[in-house]
Design a protein around this motif. Structure first.
Motif, mmCIF file in Angstrom:
data_model
loop_
_atom_site.group_PDB
_atom_site.id
_atom_site.type_symbol
_atom_site.label_atom_id
_atom_site.label_comp_id
_atom_site.label_asym_id
_atom_site.label_seq_id
_atom_site.Cartn_x
_atom_site.Cartn_y
_atom_site.Cartn_z
ATOM 1 N N LYS A 57 1.250 -8.455 -2.976
ATOM 2 C CA LYS A 57 1.099 -8.192 -4.400
ATOM 3 C C LYS A 57 1.085 -6.692 -4.652
ATOM 4 O O LYS A 57 0.530 -5.922 -3.865
ATOM 5 C CB LYS A 57 -0.208 -8.808 -4.919
ATOM 6 C CG LYS A 57 -0.255 -10.326 -4.845
ATOM 7 C CD LYS A 57 -1.583 -10.864 -5.377
ATOM 8 C CE LYS A 57 -1.620 -12.380 -5.290
ATOM 9 N NZ LYS A 57 -2.906 -12.936 -5.790
ATOM 10 N N LEU A 58 1.697 -6.294 -5.767
ATOM 11 C CA LEU A 58 1.641 -4.913 -6.219
ATOM 12 C C LEU A 58 0.734 -4.852 -7.434
ATOM 13 O O LEU A 58 0.803 -5.711 -8.322
ATOM 14 C CB LEU A 58 3.042 -4.407 -6.590
ATOM 15 C CG LEU A 58 4.064 -4.319 -5.456
ATOM 16 C CD1 LEU A 58 5.435 -3.960 -6.014
ATOM 17 C CD2 LEU A 58 3.637 -3.271 -4.433
ATOM 18 N N GLU A 59 -0.115 -3.827 -7.500
ATOM 19 C CA GLU A 59 -1.056 -3.703 -8.605
ATOM 20 C C GLU A 59 -0.792 -2.424 -9.389
ATOM 21 O O GLU A 59 -0.615 -1.351 -8.812
ATOM 22 C CB GLU A 59 -2.499 -3.708 -8.082
ATOM 23 C CG GLU A 59 -2.900 -5.036 -7.443
ATOM 24 C CD GLU A 59 -4.362 -5.070 -7.048
ATOM 25 O OE1 GLU A 59 -5.062 -4.049 -7.299
ATOM 26 O OE2 GLU A 59 -4.807 -6.093 -6.516
ATOM 27 N N PHE A 60 -0.765 -2.559 -10.717
ATOM 28 C CA PHE A 60 -0.549 -1.425 -11.603
ATOM 29 C C PHE A 60 -1.562 -1.503 -12.745
ATOM 30 O O PHE A 60 -1.975 -2.585 -13.153
ATOM 31 C CB PHE A 60 0.862 -1.451 -12.212
ATOM 32 C CG PHE A 60 1.971 -1.421 -11.193
ATOM 33 C CD1 PHE A 60 2.466 -0.221 -10.741
ATOM 34 C CD2 PHE A 60 2.502 -2.605 -10.708
ATOM 35 C CE1 PHE A 60 3.485 -0.190 -9.806
ATOM 36 C CE2 PHE A 60 3.530 -2.583 -9.772
ATOM 37 C CZ PHE A 60 4.016 -1.372 -9.318
ATOM 38 N N SER A 64 0.876 2.890 -3.840
ATOM 39 C CA SER A 64 -0.256 3.457 -4.578
ATOM 40 C C SER A 64 -0.317 4.984 -4.587
ATOM 41 O O SER A 64 -0.721 5.571 -5.608
ATOM 42 C CB SER A 64 -1.571 2.879 -4.060
ATOM 43 O OG SER A 64 -1.699 3.048 -2.670
ATOM 44 N N GLU A 80 0.812 -1.216 0.000
ATOM 45 C CA GLU A 80 0.000 0.000 0.000
ATOM 46 C C GLU A 80 0.849 1.271 0.000
ATOM 47 O O GLU A 80 0.342 2.367 -0.278
ATOM 48 C CB GLU A 80 -0.943 0.016 1.211
ATOM 49 C CG GLU A 80 -0.263 0.134 2.575
ATOM 50 C CD GLU A 80 0.167 -1.203 3.158
ATOM 51 O OE1 GLU A 80 0.485 -1.244 4.366
ATOM 52 O OE2 GLU A 80 0.201 -2.209 2.412
#
Length: 359
Positions: free
Chosen positions: A285-288, A262, A259
């Motif tokens: 997990k990293l989200e893009f 972001s 987090e």
């Protein structure tokens, strides 16, 4: 008996020593054992400085299991005095020298090694969880790792031990092409985040932004060279845009929390690099947004440990005072309180926590 008659030593190799042995997650015991025997080419170090990092914490708590051989002695950030050798010492190292220890021994033959990535060799062995690490009064450096010793004689043993994380930071910055960047943001101002700030400035970065929730660390972030120090907030993106209207060229994640990424995705400059530097829990997990990466040519780079040449670059910078690190070293507890030291390191409430194996 130690093998081979060519052993040179300044200590009684028939004596015993104390070390911390991790048998299972959260099961560490202090033991009295013989000083390790030396095979031809081996070097014996008297440990004089041993520091702890997040990897040690994750191994101790069982959150890191890959390549971990138990029972084992933790501590891959350590320095020591050369007190015995079976054969000749490596070039540049003399009996009695204080040395720092590059903690990885790559195989030299695999695909990663042949492509210039020895630090991610799948066959490597590492001090601290495959080879015994620094939470021990003496450490045997096997012959295949003898070239990993680098003399560093003009600073304290704890400053010598911190070469390892500084070298890791340099490796991460090289991969993220920090040198020549205009604006770099470092998420997290723990010891590694502060090292990143100092290295970025040493590499000529014009503007460094530090983001750290712990207000007590803001002053040291500024003293380390940060031009803007912020605490996370709902309006942080606007503050960053005002300070760096052309965007941030490199974001370094020096804290292992997904987090923490972001808030900065909307302030990246075209062609920006994101360094996934910190260690994360295995499920993180990293989200893009894929099109953001596609249209802006963003680069996402990992950073695992360091290379021996990073050690060779960093050690002289610390040894001659070009890079100041003494203020990044925190509480040092005796060996009998090693588990307490690990808990303190895990809390993030101190700087680089260590263990004095002779106390």
């Amino acid at each position: 008996m130690t093998s081979n008659a060519t052993v040179t030593t300044t200590v009684d190799l028939s004596a015993t020593m104390r070390k911390a042995v991790l048998y299972a997650p959260n099961d560490m015991r202090i033991e009295q054992v013989p000083i390790p025997e030396l095979e031809p080419g081996d070097v014996l170090l008297k440990v004089t400085g041993a520091l702890l990092c997040g990897t040690d914490v994750r191994i101790y708590t069982g959150r890191k299991t890959r390549n971990v051989n138990l029972p084992s002695t933790l501590g891959h950030e350590f320095a020591g005095e050369v007190v015995a050798v079976n054969g000749d010492l490596p070039e540049g190292v003399s009996m009695g020298d204080q040395v720092c220890v590059y903690p990885l021994v790559p195989c030299g033959n695999c695909s990663a090694c042949s492509k210039g990535h020895p630090n991610i060799c799948r066959n490597r062995v590492a001090f601290g969880y495959q080879l015994d690490g620094g939470l021990s009064q003496y450490v045997r450096v096997p012959a295949q790792a003898r070239e990993n010793l680098i003399s560093i004689n003009h600073v304290s043993s704890r400053e010598a031990a911190i070469v390892e994380p500084v070298a890791c930071a340099l490796n991460g910055q090289n991969l993220a092409k920090v040198a020549g960047a205009d604006t770099v943001l470092v998420a997290g101002a723990g010891p590694l985040g502060l090292i990143h700030i100092r290295l970025a400035k040493a590499q000529g970065v014009r503007q460094v932004i530090s983001v750290e929730p712990n207000q007590a660390r803001h002053a040291i972030a500024r003293a380390s060279g940060a031009d803007l120090v912020l605490a996370p907030s709902d309006g942080i993106a606007d503050q960053i845009r005002e300070f760096a209207p052309d965007g941030v060229d490199v974001v370094i994640m020096a804290i292992g929390r997904p987090e923490a990424m972001s808030p900065y995705l909307g302030v990246l400059a075209p062609g920006a690099r994101i360094s996934v530097f910190a260690g994360f829990n295995s499920e993180a997990k990293l989200e893009f947004v894929a099109n953001d990466i596609h249209y802006n040519e963003y680069e996402i780079v990992g950073a695992s440990s360091c290379r021996r040449e990073n050690f060779q670059q960093v050690a002289p910078m610390i040894d001659d005072g070009r890079l100041k690190v003494a203020d990044l070293i925190g509480t040092q507890l005796p060996l009998d309180r090693a588990t307490e030291a690990i808990d303190l390191a895990a809390s993030g409430a101190d700087m680089r926590v260590g263990v004095d194996v002779w106390a």
